[in-house]
Design an enzyme around this catalytic site. Structure first.
Site, PDB file in Angstrom:
ATOM      1  N   HIS A  79      32.376 -36.969  17.134  1.00 36.30           N
ATOM      2  CA  HIS A  79      31.853 -37.521  15.891  1.00 36.30           C
ATOM      3  C   HIS A  79      32.857 -37.506  14.748  1.00 36.30           C
ATOM      4  CE1 HIS A  79      31.588 -33.343  14.621  1.00 36.30           C
ATOM      5  NE2 HIS A  79      31.205 -33.724  13.421  1.00 36.30           N
ATOM      6  N   ASP A 109      30.983 -31.053  19.864  1.00 33.50           N
ATOM      7  CA  ASP A 109      31.048 -32.456  19.454  1.00 33.50           C
ATOM      8  C   ASP A 109      32.295 -32.771  18.622  1.00 33.50           C
ATOM      9  OD1 ASP A 109      30.610 -35.058  18.773  1.00 33.50           O
ATOM     10  OD2 ASP A 109      28.545 -34.777  18.151  1.00 33.50           O
ATOM     11  N   ASP A 114      27.502 -33.921   8.132  1.00 39.09           N
ATOM     12  CA  ASP A 114      26.823 -33.399   9.321  1.00 39.09           C
ATOM     13  C   ASP A 114      25.333 -33.214   9.079  1.00 39.09           C
ATOM     14  OD1 ASP A 114      29.103 -33.280  10.920  1.00 39.09           O
ATOM     15  OD2 ASP A 114      29.630 -31.270  10.235  1.00 39.09           O
ATOM     16  N   HIS A 136      32.975 -38.305   9.662  1.00 38.50           N
ATOM     17  CA  HIS A 136      33.778 -37.794   8.556  1.00 38.50           C
ATOM     18  C   HIS A 136      34.853 -38.793   8.141  1.00 38.50           C
ATOM     19  CE1 HIS A 136      31.589 -34.169   9.216  1.00 38.50           C
ATOM     20  NE2 HIS A 136      32.150 -33.938  10.386  1.00 38.50           N
ATOM     21  N   HIS A 163       0.795  -1.226   0.000  1.00 36.18           N
ATOM     22  CA  HIS A 163       0.000   0.000   0.000  1.00 36.18           C
ATOM     23  C   HIS A 163       0.828   1.277   0.000  1.00 36.18           C
ATOM     24  CE1 HIS A 163      -2.786  -3.035   1.840  1.00 36.18           C
ATOM     25  NE2 HIS A 163      -3.608  -2.483   0.959  1.00 36.18           N
TER      26      HIS A 163
END
Length: 425
Positions: free
Chosen positions: A206, A203, A359, A211, A102
């Protein structure tokens, strides 16, 4: 379920339901994203008066501007007439923003500048001073980073960061010229935001498994063996990071050889080496021997500083996030150095990066698992390293081994405090 059943009092377990319960997510929008200091961007993205960028605080679209006087402002990106977004562009230069619905027009300071038909159909009875864009209550900066907070009564940004600022300086205050953002790259992941954030804050466990394609079998049979110089550090519950704390006798060249820059082109290595004296002068000898690997500032500012990646984990519902990833570079670095760093960030933690794809798949799988009726009945274990936290006179905060869930426990205890009150140790 009672709130006390979501997270153990010592953070040693969590209930999977916290990743998929829509009612909890609605509460998070109010109590986490509505009360925390959230990363909006970097001052390098707003170089002069009239600069703007569009971002999010939780799921709220926010317009960040540098007004005509050069002051930083942040407002909800929603016209006060019908709520349409007044800015559709990601970033640029504009002193005024006109709503396409508007035509209400706002100045870069958020004030309502013009209303079509103000005299003919509003009879000059609209008080424009009362109908500017809704401001973000608090806006502040730290070493170039811009933060916003919807809560006018929130602690200061300095108090919020606490000891985390000591570590942020390692990447933000290396040189007198400061830093800048390159990017962002953006992509979506079918994951709850907490799954992503906790991975950033703590983390290392992991890495040898998730990986494996990057780190193949030469890691040995025990892929969780602690690294000799690495530690997980909890500056305060909710904030967390992993660092290498190199011995004082180790030289900068030896630091470099244990980083991704070990294989960098000569001009990159030369730049990093010749700026080392300035780094030591600014940070001190102690911090110049610290290299940040990963980290997170509560609630959704993630980092992988070892490859210069800073990211905002933008929630897009209970089971989806949009990752906004930037490359952090020294402002005064040569163009070739900036280009190599941006390439490194993209190759490793970009949307098709060698690490990021692993990931993202894992985060999505964890979130999907939490939807199961049976899966929700069984707690998830976070007790690694519990009771073995320690402190060091070299660095602030509590320390755990490389593989430790000290930061995940702090993250979920902070979540409990923000969501339901109580203490957070």
């Amino acid at each position: 379920m009672e709130p006390s059943e979501y997270v153990a009092p010592d953070g040693s377990w969590i209930q999977p339901e916290i990743f998929s319960d829509p009612s909890l997510y609605e509460l998070e929008k109010q109590r986490v994203f509505g009360r925390s200091w959230l990363l909006l961007g970097h001052e390098s993205q707003l170089p002069r008066p009239g600069s703007f960028l569009r971002t999010f605080m939780g799921e709220e679209s926010v317009l960040v501007t540098r007004d005509r006087n050069g002051s930083l402002r942040a407002h909800l990106n929603a016209c006060r007439h019908r709520g349409f977004q007044v800015c559709q562009e990601d970033r640029g230069i504009a002193h005024r923003f006109q709503c396409r619905y508007h035509g209400w027009t706002y100045d870069s300071d958020g004030s309502l500048a013009a209303v079509p038909g103000e005299a003919s159909i509003y009879y000059n009875e609209i008080d424009k001073q009362k109908w500017g864009l809704a401001p973000v209550a608090r806006v502040d900066t730290y070493k170039g980073l811009i933060f916003g907070n919807f809560d006018p009564d929130a602690p200061t940004l300095e108090d919020f960061l606490g000891d985390m600022a000591w570590y942020l300086d390692v990447i933000l205050d290396r040189r007198a010229g400061g830093t800048e953002f390159l990017g962002p790259q953006r992509w979506r992941i079918a994951s709850n935001w907490k799954v992503v954030a906790e991975n950033h804050c703590g983390d290392e466990y992991h890495v040898g498994f998730a990986h494996g394609s990057v780190f193949p079998p030469d890691l040995g049979a025990n892929r969780a063996t602690p690294l000799p110089f690495a530690r997980e550090i909890r500056p305060a519950p909710g904030h967390g990071l992993g660092v290498n704390i190199f011995p004082d006798e180790m030289s900068p060249a030896e630091h470099l050889n244990q980083s991704p820059a070990a294989d960098a082109p000569p001009e990159v290595r030369d730049y990093l080496m010749r700026t080392q004296d300035e780094v030591v002068e600014r940070l001190g000898k102690q911090r110049s021997h610290i290299v940040l690997i990963h980290g997170a500032v509560w609630p959704n500012f993630g980092m992988v500083p070892i490859v210069n990646s800073l990211r905002i984990i933008q929630p897009r519902g209970v089971g989806e996030v949009e990752m906004w990833a930037y490359s952090l570079v020294d402002r005064d670095a040569p163009a070739a150095v900036k280009a190599w760093i941006a390439s490194l960030t993209t190759r490793t933690f970009g949307p098709a990066g060698s690490f990021e794809q692993d990931d993202a798949a894992n985060w999505a799988a964890v979130t999907r698992s939490s939807l199961g009726v049976e899966a929700r009945k069984h707690r998830l274990n976070l007790q690694m390293g519990l009771g073995h936290e320690e402190r060091s006179d070299r660095v602030p905060g509590e320390l755990g081994m490389t593989a430790s869930e000290i930061n995940q426990r702090g993250f979920y205890l902070r979540w409990m405090r923000e969501m339901f009150g109580g203490e957070c140790r």
